[in-house]
Scaffold this motif. Structure first.
Motif, PDB file in Angstrom:
ATOM      1  N   LEU A  69       2.831  40.296  -9.951  1.00 26.10           N
ATOM      2  CA  LEU A  69       3.523  40.804 -11.338  1.00 26.10           C
ATOM      3  C   LEU A  69       2.359  39.955 -12.505  1.00 26.10           C
ATOM      4  O   LEU A  69       1.961  40.537 -13.223  1.00 26.10           O
ATOM      5  N   ASP A  72      -1.621  41.170 -12.084  1.00 27.98           N
ATOM      6  CA  ASP A  72      -1.522  42.501 -12.579  1.00 27.98           C
ATOM      7  C   ASP A  72      -1.502  42.645 -13.870  1.00 27.98           C
ATOM      8  O   ASP A  72      -2.157  43.200 -14.569  1.00 27.98           O
ATOM      9  N   ALA A  73      -0.487  41.727 -14.636  1.00 27.26           N
ATOM     10  CA  ALA A  73      -0.442  41.649 -15.915  1.00 27.26           C
ATOM     11  C   ALA A  73      -1.808  41.031 -16.719  1.00 27.26           C
ATOM     12  O   ALA A  73      -2.328  41.482 -17.769  1.00 27.26           O
ATOM     13  N   ALA A 119       2.863  46.595 -14.699  1.00 26.35           N
ATOM     14  CA  ALA A 119       2.613  45.079 -15.203  1.00 26.35           C
ATOM     15  C   ALA A 119       1.257  45.246 -15.710  1.00 26.35           C
ATOM     16  O   ALA A 119       1.154  44.443 -16.822  1.00 26.35           O
ATOM     17  N   THR A 120       0.545  45.973 -15.415  1.00 23.45           N
ATOM     18  CA  THR A 120      -0.868  46.134 -16.326  1.00 23.45           C
ATOM     19  C   THR A 120      -0.772  46.510 -17.401  1.00 23.45           C
ATOM     20  O   THR A 120      -1.155  46.183 -18.545  1.00 23.45           O
ATOM     21  N   SER A 154      12.014  50.181 -15.617  1.00 25.00           N
ATOM     22  CA  SER A 154      10.700  50.466 -16.436  1.00 25.00           C
ATOM     23  C   SER A 154      10.596  51.613 -17.125  1.00 25.00           C
ATOM     24  O   SER A 154       9.910  51.480 -18.125  1.00 25.00           O
TER      25      SER A 154
END
Length: 204
Positions: A69, A72-73, A119-120, A154
């Protein structure tokens, strides 16, 4: 090939290539010896890493899920931060944001397959629209706590972010936000179908 010497083009390419790094797949293979593309939802994102690794190593699953997480963020934010401090335009920053998400969802390293982009997308939106992203995270946290279905939480958070962006920044160009929103929605279509059928699994 002159466009490769254009600063904007270089950042767009970097955003796509860095965004495409499949951290979830790499971490799960390295530390748990499992291929997340062959199990669970077959996604490379944190939720599937958590679900697949938990089958064999519950304590490791939480660590790898959290690491996936975070990485990816961060990967989209890194390119954005460099571009921002170099003084590139807001339009360029939005282009970087979109391409980082597309890179994650359609990774050049995985035959243009990838994750759901949550996450991105959260990372780049936190950089570009921090207040709206905080609102979305609150909505996601409430949904995750009450519903315990990752995809539904989400999607609800995504809707909250898009609506908030129109309310808080009515005069901004919303095309990049809508493009990112569409990509995330499109990647969640299999989840939406399972939700309709009552087959979507809860995160436990």
């Amino acid at each position: 090939m002159d466009f490769l010497f254009n600063t904007n083009a270089q950042f767009f390419i970097a955003a796509y290539l860095i965004g495409g790094i499949p951290f979830g797949l790499l971490l799960a293979k390295k530390f748990a010896g499992v291929d997340v593309q062959s199990s669970g939802s077959k996604s490379i994102g944190a939720t599937n890493v958590l679900r697949v690794v938990k089958e064999t190593n519950p304590s490791l699953a939480k660590k790898l899920g959290a690491a996936t997480l975070a990485l990816d963020a961060i990967k989209g934010v890194l390119v954005l931060a460099v571009a921002y401090f170099m003084g590139l335009s807001e339009a360029t920053l939005w282009g970087i944001s979109v391409l980082a998400v597309i890179g994650h969802c359609y990774s050049p390293y995985l035959g243009f397959e990838g994750g759901k982009g949550v996450a991105t997308g959260m990372g780049v939106m936190m950089f570009m629209l921090p207040l709206e992203t905080v609102i979305a995270l609150v909505v996601w946290a409430v949904g995750a706590k009450v519903i315990r279905i990752s995809s539904l939480s989400s999607l609800t958070a995504l809707l909250a972010l898009v609506v908030a962006s129109f309310i808080l920044h009515p005069d901004m160009a919303h095309a990049p936000v809508l493009i990112i929103g569409f990509v995330l929605f499109y990647k969640h279509i299999p989840n939406i179908i399972r939700l309709i059928k009552g087959e979507e699994k809860r995160v436990v």
